[in-house]
Design a protein around this motif. Structure first.
Motif, PDB file in Angstrom:
ATOM      1  N   GLY A 105     125.884  20.815  53.295  1.00  0.00           N
ATOM      2  CA  GLY A 105     127.049  20.905  52.415  1.00  0.00           C
ATOM      3  C   GLY A 105     128.356  20.505  53.065  1.00  0.00           C
ATOM      4  N   CYS A 106     128.351  19.544  53.979  1.00  0.00           N
ATOM      5  CA  CYS A 106     129.620  19.105  54.583  1.00  0.00           C
ATOM      6  C   CYS A 106     130.350  18.155  53.635  1.00  0.00           C
ATOM      7  N   PHE A 107     129.618  17.547  52.704  1.00  0.00           N
ATOM      8  CA  PHE A 107     130.175  16.681  51.654  1.00  0.00           C
ATOM      9  C   PHE A 107     130.923  15.462  52.188  1.00  0.00           C
ATOM     10  N   LEU A 108     130.580  15.050  53.406  1.00  0.00           N
ATOM     11  CA  LEU A 108     131.167  13.803  53.895  1.00  0.00           C
ATOM     12  C   LEU A 108     130.577  12.622  53.104  1.00  0.00           C
ATOM     13  N   GLN A 161     130.164  12.618  50.014  1.00  0.00           N
ATOM     14  CA  GLN A 161     130.946  12.522  48.773  1.00  0.00           C
ATOM     15  C   GLN A 161     132.094  11.529  48.916  1.00  0.00           C
ATOM     16  N   THR A 162     132.737  11.538  50.082  1.00  0.00           N
ATOM     17  CA  THR A 162     133.849  10.601  50.267  1.00  0.00           C
ATOM     18  C   THR A 162     133.340   9.204  50.592  1.00  0.00           C
ATOM     19  N   ALA A 163     132.103   9.109  51.080  1.00  0.00           N
ATOM     20  CA  ALA A 163     131.562   7.789  51.425  1.00  0.00           C
ATOM     21  C   ALA A 163     131.006   7.062  50.201  1.00  0.00           C
ATOM     22  N   PHE A 167     125.025   7.951  56.139  1.00  0.00           N
ATOM     23  CA  PHE A 167     126.101   8.833  56.569  1.00  0.00           C
ATOM     24  C   PHE A 167     125.630  10.252  56.837  1.00  0.00           C
ATOM     25  N   ARG A 188     124.084  13.225  58.527  1.00  0.00           N
ATOM     26  CA  ARG A 188     123.664  13.498  59.911  1.00  0.00           C
ATOM     27  C   ARG A 188     122.302  14.175  59.961  1.00  0.00           C
TER      28      ARG A 188
END
Lengths: 668, 266
Positions: free
Chosen positions: A595-598, A600-602, A641, A643
């Protein structure tokens, strides 16, 4: 243990000329997991497909590799053949032996070996393939049309007449757009309002159309078939339910000297106003910027005179959300003002006007009741100069494109002027006359030959006011060897360039649609998909794509409406299941997504959402990413993206690709 | 008892916080160690000085160590604050769950309740560059490509894959690390030079634009391998390409800004 069938196609001689197809099939038969392998001259032919279907049934195959041409060519063909034999189509893969091997190499041992390697890679992939089913996305059977000009009116009516509901949003107090401002239309010289206003009324009365005027789209979320639009209903300060449209308020408003937008500043209006007598809806709004009460806190005259008590000064802006399945953008264009042109006086000379201002002068509903009178002193101009291509086709002005409509409307203006001022003299300066269109060339010829409009081919360098107040137009006549021409004029009409609306870029960003360097919206394909955008479910029509005349605008509007109707006619959309999926696993982990949601921005498609995993009491255990299969295009950016490798593309999982690449690399 | 110890003891006593994580005296006078204070009495043992180097932020994502209810105080160093801010941006710390506190030079306790106050405090307290690290990076930069490859091969051949670097890093919070993924097995699980290098490359790439440079990975390495140079160097590269500002949402590599350089396209 897999039972994979390998089918090597000769593609006539396209593959077999350089690759030993029989040997590839032999080698494939010995690969791990392969139960059956063969080669055939034309695998895509009916007997070839029959070969595949039969082998699937006889050998109970659970995977198929076809060594043939590019998957872009025949993947659908072979997948369909597999499906007909009862095998899930996504268990069939194509080894591209033609473009990737036989076409690009000489005949020889190495070429055959490369073909074997490619097949080996696909066999390893297919061993890990999972059966997939197409994704079904529900469709909300309602459309949103943004912009109530002729394009929006046409699109809304066409969609509504097919039985679907339409929301039409217009930012001005009335629908009608630029077409309502025009006097007559080329090439038939029929009255613009006479043909437009019945349609405007039809929109207002149509049971399937909900009309929001004085409203703007605030934000749009979602995806094809499932958009959610937030619309701001700007406060009109008039209760529409109580207002009868009697117009008493507009006669009593003390603030009478406001330049009217509908008359392009040539006429005036009051602070509480109806833009024009034929407006739809025919109910006034208060322009807060010019209203004495809003600006100075005193007045309320309209409130005092309103017989139904409809004036509501404290009305706030309202926000409503509408769920729609498709969006048509018909936000139109504007023409450059005269102030854009230093060489024509920066807008300082009152009698240098734009084409749209001339329309208002020539219009029966205009400030002069259709008489051609010049703005400075109200006299009838005896000499009028029309200048075409003002800004257009001029890279130095940043507008290298042709505005397309000016040649025609300039001819029309000159013609209307000659019809109204019989002793008048009109001159048109032009670069080229672009009169491509049904009856267009004839129309221009008529202006020149019958109405004796003086056409001069050449550019105007300068328009200036002489000491005695006369306008002087200085240009060249290139057909007379670039001879300098100087004409005294009572009025000059500039055919200024059609440009994108000021809010176009912002709207494009809200909708996630692309636009060109001039902020006109971009088509998905300029020829074959002219009314679609790159964002599925959003369509374009009219002059928001580029300057267009009325017939072309109406044609694109009906085209966009046809696209919308074909979309809304389906109960749900079927999409390829090759989309990203966030994994799930046993408790207490539930998903390896942290759930880091990086991601989402990618994600370039805004396809990643948040999902709460809850226990039976409804308590949130974990918040993880969720890919919306309706929006995901399967690009894989999120996969690379992530990890912890919690996301995978169905049909192209990390495991499959790893096995395929390993098989390609691991031969001695 | 210091004034700030008293303040924290009071917070624990009146239930403002259920737990305070900080530092206490270690087994040797040169060192401190992390302390979990569950009651006011334990708060007396809290210390804060230059010897506090553990990155306590690593505990903030360990649910099994934390009480289910109540706020948790953290007596933090600037490095801890930087990691905590990064964790907030990555949605790993629920808003309001942690009360981060910094101790000033006169023993003044500053509460930093939200991301904005953290950002301001961090900006006001820049950490000096470590000259030793800078010198080592310069030394490696000066090497030829072959020398550098040989240097890291030699260095990482000693790695025993204990994953202490991963355990000590507050930003290595994945529930399943890529090294534990075996479908496919991206990185071979045993300790030998190539898999060791693969592991470090992966660790460093996963830190791109996220590493706060606290040095916990190096401090935790039982073999004192200079693995922090890798993340430090990567941070330098990112600063050079994208500037030192980090996006408030997302990662420097996942977001786009119009003034990003595009000189990597040739």
């Amino acid at each position: 243990m897999s039972k994979i069938g390998v089918f090597i196609c000769h593609c006539g001689e396209n593959i077999s000329a350089t690759v030993d197809c029989a040997r590839v099939a032999q080698a494939a038969a010995e690969m791990e997991g392969v139960a059956y392998a063969t080669d055939y001259k034309y695998m895509c032919s009916e007997p070839g497909q029959q070969l595949i279907r039969q082998a699937i049934r006889e050998h109970n195959l659970d995977g198929v590799v076809v060594g043939s041409c590019s998957p872009r060519m025949h993947e659908p063909t072979f997948r369909r053949a597999c499906a007909e034999a009862g095998l899930n189509p996504y268990l069939c893969e194509i080894a591209n032996l033609r473009e990737h091997c036989s076409w690009v190499h000489e005949k020889g041992e190495a070429t055959t070996q490369k073909a074997i390697d490619i097949v080996q890679g696909l066999v390893e992939k297919v061993r890990r393939n999972q059966p997939l089913t197409p994704i079904r996305v529900p469709v909300t059977k309602k459309a949103l049309v943004i912009g109530g000009g002729i394009a929006g009116i046409q699109a809304a009516l066409d969609i509504a007449n097919c039985g679907h509901r339409v929301i039409l949003v217009e930012k001005e107090p009335s629908i009608g757009g630029h077409m309502a401002q025009l006097s007559e239309t080329f090439p038939t010289l029929d009255c613009s309002q006479c043909i437009l206003t019945p349609r405007m009324v039809e929109v207002a009365q149509h049971p399937n159309i909900t009309l929001y005027t004085y409203a703007e789209v605030e934000s749009v979320e979602g995806f094809i078939g499932n958009f959610k639009a937030t619309i701001r209903l700007k406060a009109k300060s008039v209760d529409e339910k109580k207002c009868t449209g009697c117009g008493l308020c507009t006669t009593k408003c003390p603030n009478k000297k406001i330049p009217g937008e509908f008359n392009e500043g040539l006429g005036t209006r009051t602070a509480i106003y109806v833009p024009f007598p034929q407006a739809v809806p025919n109910k006034p709004v208060i322009d807060k910027e010019h209203c004495n009460y809003y600006q100075k806190g005193k007045c309320r005259v309209c409130e005092k005179f309103c017989p139904t008590g409809a004036i509501t000064f404290d009305q706030p802006d309202q926000f409503i959300t509408e769920e729609v399945g498709a969006i048509v953008v018909t936000t139109g264009f504007r023409v450059l003002p005269t102030s854009f042109f230093p060489e024509y006086g920066y807008g300082r000379y009152k009698d240098v006007i734009t084409g749209i201002q001339f329309e208002r002068l020539a219009s029966a509903s205009g400030p002069t009741m259709g008489e051609i009178r010049r703005p400075s002193d109200g006299t009838v101009p005896k000499k009028v100069v029309f200048i075409a291509c003002c800004g257009s086709r001029d890279p130095a002005k940043g507008i290298p494109y042709c505005s397309k409509i000016c040649c025609m409307y300039t001819a029309k203006h000159a013609m209307l002027y000659q019809h109204k001022v019989h002793d008048g003299e009109s001159t048109v300066f032009y670069m080229d006359i672009r009169a491509g269109g049904k009856n267009y060339e004839e129309f221009v010829r008529r202006a020149i030959e019958e109405d004796k409009v003086n056409y001069v081919r050449g550019r105007v360098a300068r328009v200036y006011e002489r000491a005695d107040g006369k306008l002087v137009v200085r240009g060249v006549d290139t057909l007379l060897g670039a001879q300098q021409v100087e004409i005294e004029a009572d009025m000059v009409v500039l055919a200024t360039a059609g440009v994108a609306n000021p809010g176009a870029e912002e709207l494009a960003q809200k909708l996630h649609i692309s636009y060109d360097p001039y902020h006109f919206f971009a088509e998905a394909h300029p020829k074959l998909r002219p009314v679609e955008t790159n964002t599925a479910g959003i369509y374009l029509a009219g002059a928001c794509q580029a300057p267009k005349d009325i017939p072309e605008t109406v044609a694109t509007a009906s085209g966009a409406a046809a696209k919308v109707v074909s979309l809304l006619s389906q109960d749900d959309l079927v999409r390829e299941p090759l989309v990203a999926v966030v994994n799930r696993c046993a408790p207490p982990v539930y998903s390896t997504c942290v759930g880091c949601f990086l991601c989402q921005t990618a994600c370039p498609y805004q396809a990643i959402e948040r999902e709460e995993i809850k226990d039976r009491q409804g308590r949130v255990i974990k918040t993880v990413a969720k890919v919306n299969p309706g929006l995901c295009q399967g690009c894989g950016t999120c996969v690379s993206f992530c990890r912890s490798k919690a996301i995978d593309i169905q049909g192209y999982s990390n495991e499959q690709m790893y096995a395929e690449v390993n098989a390609l690399l691991n031969h001695e | 008892m210091n004034n700030w110890n008293k303040q924290i003891a009071d917070m624990l006593a009146d239930g403002t916080v259920a737990l305070v994580i900080g530092y206490e005296e270690g087994s040797t006078p040169q060192k401190t160690r992390p302390l979990f204070c569950h009651d006011a009495v334990a708060a007396e043992r809290l210390v804060m000085d230059g010897r506090c180097t553990h990155n306590l932020a690593v505990y903030l994502t360990k649910k099994e160590l934390l009480p289910a209810e109540g706020r948790i105080g953290v007596v933090a160093t600037v490095n801890v604050l930087k990691s905590a801010l990064q964790l907030m941006q990555e949605n790993q710390i629920p808003e309001g769950r942690f009360l981060l506190m910094a101790v000033g030079p006169e023993g003044k306790l500053t509460e930093l309740p939200d991301a904005e106050s953290l950002r301001q405090y961090i900006a006001a307290h820049p950490l000096p560059d470590n000259p030793e690290v800078a010198a080592l990076i310069e030394k490696i930069d000066a090497m030829s490509r072959e020398e550098r490859w040989a240097y890291w091969q030699e260095c990482l051949s000693k790695c025993v894959k204990c994953y202490a670097c991963r355990a000590a890093c507050p930003l290595c919070y994945c529930t399943r690390c890529i090294v534990e993924d075996n479908r496919p097995q991206w990185i071979l699980p045993w300790a030998s030079t190539l898999p060791n290098i693969e592991w470090q490359i992966n660790r460093v790439m996963h830190m791109a634009g996220r590493c706060t440079g606290c040095g916990a990975c190096y401090a935790a390495c039982p073999l004192h391998l200079p693995i922090h140079l890798l993340t430090k160097k990567l941070t330098q590269e990112i600063n050079r390409e994208f500037g030192t500002e980090r996006p408030a949402k997302g990662n420097v590599l996942s977001t786009f800004s119009p003034d990003d350089k595009e000189n990597f396209i040739h």
